[in-house]
Scaffold this motif. Structure first.
Motif, PDB file in Angstrom:
ATOM      1  N   PHE A   1       4.469   1.653   8.539  1.00  0.00           N
ATOM      2  CA  PHE A   1       3.543   2.678   8.074  1.00  0.00           C
ATOM      3  C   PHE A   1       4.379   3.903   7.732  1.00  0.00           C
ATOM      4  CE2 PHE A   1       0.781   0.007  10.606  1.00  0.00           C
ATOM      5  CZ  PHE A   1      -0.426   0.035   9.926  1.00  0.00           C
ATOM      6  N   GLU A   2       4.296   4.361   6.525  1.00  0.00           N
ATOM      7  CA  GLU A   2       5.107   5.500   6.123  1.00  0.00           C
ATOM      8  C   GLU A   2       4.626   6.807   6.743  1.00  0.00           C
ATOM      9  OE1 GLU A   2       7.951   5.638   4.496  1.00  0.00           O
ATOM     10  OE2 GLU A   2       7.997   3.457   4.358  1.00  0.00           O
ATOM     11  N   GLU A   3       3.336   6.893   7.054  1.00  0.00           N
ATOM     12  CA  GLU A   3       2.813   8.094   7.686  1.00  0.00           C
ATOM     13  C   GLU A   3       2.708   7.891   9.186  1.00  0.00           C
ATOM     14  OE1 GLU A   3      -0.849   9.058   5.750  1.00  0.00           O
ATOM     15  OE2 GLU A   3       0.144   9.754   3.916  1.00  0.00           O
ATOM     16  N   LYS A   4       2.662   8.991   9.923  1.00  0.00           N
ATOM     17  CA  LYS A   4       2.595   8.923  11.376  1.00  0.00           C
ATOM     18  C   LYS A   4       1.281   8.315  11.833  1.00  0.00           C
ATOM     19  CE  LYS A   4       3.114  11.762  15.545  1.00  0.00           C
ATOM     20  NZ  LYS A   4       3.324  13.146  16.073  1.00  0.00           N
ATOM     21  N   GLN A   5       1.352   7.429  12.806  1.00  0.00           N
ATOM     22  CA  GLN A   5       0.168   6.800  13.383  1.00  0.00           C
ATOM     23  C   GLN A   5      -0.157   7.432  14.729  1.00  0.00           C
ATOM     24  OE1 GLN A   5      -1.626   3.586  12.157  1.00  0.00           O
ATOM     25  NE2 GLN A   5      -0.964   4.857  10.460  1.00  0.00           N
TER      26      GLN A   5
ATOM     27  N   HIS B   1       0.857  -1.177   0.000  1.00  0.00           N
ATOM     28  CA  HIS B   1       0.000   0.000   0.000  1.00  0.00           C
ATOM     29  C   HIS B   1       0.892   1.226   0.000  1.00  0.00           C
ATOM     30  CE1 HIS B   1      -2.877   2.902   1.869  1.00  0.00           C
ATOM     31  NE2 HIS B   1      -3.779   2.189   1.226  1.00  0.00           N
ATOM     32  N   TYR B   2       0.414   2.312  -0.567  1.00  0.00           N
ATOM     33  CA  TYR B   2       1.274   3.500  -0.663  1.00  0.00           C
ATOM     34  C   TYR B   2       1.739   4.017   0.698  1.00  0.00           C
ATOM     35  CZ  TYR B   2      -2.669   6.627   0.575  1.00  0.00           C
ATOM     36  OH  TYR B   2      -3.693   7.279   1.219  1.00  0.00           O
ATOM     37  N   ARG B   3       1.060   3.612   1.767  1.00  0.00           N
ATOM     38  CA  ARG B   3       1.482   4.009   3.113  1.00  0.00           C
ATOM     39  C   ARG B   3       2.071   2.861   3.922  1.00  0.00           C
ATOM     40  NH1 ARG B   3      -3.699   6.807   5.675  1.00  0.00           N
ATOM     41  NH2 ARG B   3      -4.565   4.800   4.981  1.00  0.00           N
ATOM     42  N   ARG B   4       2.069   1.650   3.351  1.00  0.00           N
ATOM     43  CA  ARG B   4       2.552   0.479   4.094  1.00  0.00           C
ATOM     44  C   ARG B   4       3.462  -0.360   3.202  1.00  0.00           C
ATOM     45  NH1 ARG B   4      -2.953   0.621   5.906  1.00  0.00           N
ATOM     46  NH2 ARG B   4      -3.571  -0.734   4.165  1.00  0.00           N
ATOM     47  N   TYR B   5       4.669  -0.629   3.677  1.00  0.00           N
ATOM     48  CA  TYR B   5       5.644  -1.405   2.911  1.00  0.00           C
ATOM     49  C   TYR B   5       6.307  -2.439   3.805  1.00  0.00           C
ATOM     50  CZ  TYR B   5       5.543   2.130  -0.815  1.00  0.00           C
ATOM     51  OH  TYR B   5       5.160   2.974  -1.840  1.00  0.00           O
ATOM     52  N   PHE B   6       6.796  -3.496   3.178  1.00  0.00           N
ATOM     53  CA  PHE B   6       7.694  -4.412   3.863  1.00  0.00           C
ATOM     54  C   PHE B   6       9.039  -3.721   4.036  1.00  0.00           C
ATOM     55  CE2 PHE B   6       4.811  -7.417   1.648  1.00  0.00           C
ATOM     56  CZ  PHE B   6       4.368  -8.143   2.750  1.00  0.00           C
ATOM     57  N   SER B   7       9.657  -3.906   5.203  1.00  0.00           N
ATOM     58  CA  SER B   7      10.957  -3.290   5.477  1.00  0.00           C
ATOM     59  C   SER B   7      11.732  -4.195   6.421  1.00  0.00           C
ATOM     60  CB  SER B   7      10.771  -1.902   6.107  1.00  0.00           C
ATOM     61  OG  SER B   7      12.006  -1.358   6.507  1.00  0.00           O
ATOM     62  N   MET B   8      12.810  -4.763   5.945  1.00  0.00           N
ATOM     63  CA  MET B   8      13.566  -5.712   6.761  1.00  0.00           C
ATOM     64  C   MET B   8      14.206  -5.059   7.978  1.00  0.00           C
ATOM     65  SD  MET B   8      13.012  -8.601   5.380  1.00  0.00           S
ATOM     66  CE  MET B   8      14.247  -9.693   6.084  1.00  0.00           C
TER      67      MET B   8
END
Length: 255
Positions: free
Chosen positions: A230-234, A79-86
């Motif tokens: 989440f790329e944006e602040k939660q 999703h544009y705001r959610r990515y996999f990140s190791m």
């Protein structure tokens, strides 16, 4: 093997430069300007598609498009705001790379985000406190007897894979999507959504999230979990407050 991770978005937003990732405009069939996509993007309204269902299927219209139209051997959805990140760090320079993906695929052909844990809620109670109960109840019948034991098991757990985020080999995706979408299309025919607000009309995306773990359990599928961001602040205080309020009041179903 060729791999492609589709990044679902309904608006113009910064996207990865890595060719592993393909931005896909979801719900593009409803766009008033068919030429509104930035260079390099694609729409979910070409080929065999369900783009016009995006308001109720969410990012699953992108998954359907990829299943039916992508020629990649490995297909992912984020999703544009959610990515996999190791490394579990934000920023498009920290998201999953092709090299990391290649290593992961040597372990399993299904890659999922780490589960979300509820602790004081089961997966079922969490769902019905946030959404109308009828769809998640009815879907138990629609999935068939071979999957109902897994439904009961997963609904009583207190953790689950969410967000319709996944990476699968073509073979695994064909099996999963070929099972998932007929169930959602039948559910679409059987529930009355006339009194649902705009948020609740996204019901098939919400139910689809819950069906993933049921499918994996019933089929005995092996998978690897990795971190996501989440790329944006939660606003976790607000989210936590709403979670507890739904728990106390019974949410939409008053239970």
């Amino acid at each position: 093997m060729t791999a492609k991770i589709y990044v679902a978005s309904h608006k113009i937003y910064p996207m990865p430069k890595d060719p592993l990732y393909q931005p896909i405009w979801v719900g593009h069939a409803g766009s008033k300007n068919p030429l509104d996509m930035p260079a390099g993007w694609i729409g979910d309204d070409t080929g065999d598609n369900i783009s016009d269902k995006n308001s109720s299927f969410n990012e699953l219209t992108a998954l359907y498009w990829a299943w039916k139209n992508s020629d990649a051997d490995v297909i992912g959805l984020v999703h544009y705001r959610r990515y996999f990140s190791m490394n579990h760090k934000k920023g498009l320079t920290n998201i999953l790379t092709q090299a990391q993906l290649d290593t992961l695929l040597k372990q399993d052909q299904i890659i999922l985000p780490k589960q979300r844990h509820y602790y004081i809620e089961t997966n079922y109670s969490h769902y019905i406190h946030a959404h109308h109960a009828q769809p998640i109840d009815l879907v138990r019948t629609l999935i068939g007897k071979d999957f109902q034991a897994s439904y009961d098991k997963i609904m009583q757990r207190r953790s689950q894979h969410l967000f319709n985020m996944m990476i699968m080999s073509r073979q695994e995706l064909n099996e999963y999507a070929g099972w998932l979408f007929p169930i959602l299309f039948q559910l679409e025919k059987e529930i009355d959504r006339s009194d649902y607000d705009a948020y609740e009309k996204r019901v098939f995306g919400f139910v689809g999230e819950r069906l993933l773990d049921i499918f994996l359990d019933a089929k005995g599928k092996s998978f690897t979990e990795i971190p996501f961001v989440f790329e944006e602040k939660q606003d976790w205080i607000k989210k936590g407050g709403l979670f507890l309020a739904r728990k106390v009041t019974g949410g939409r179903n008053g239970k």
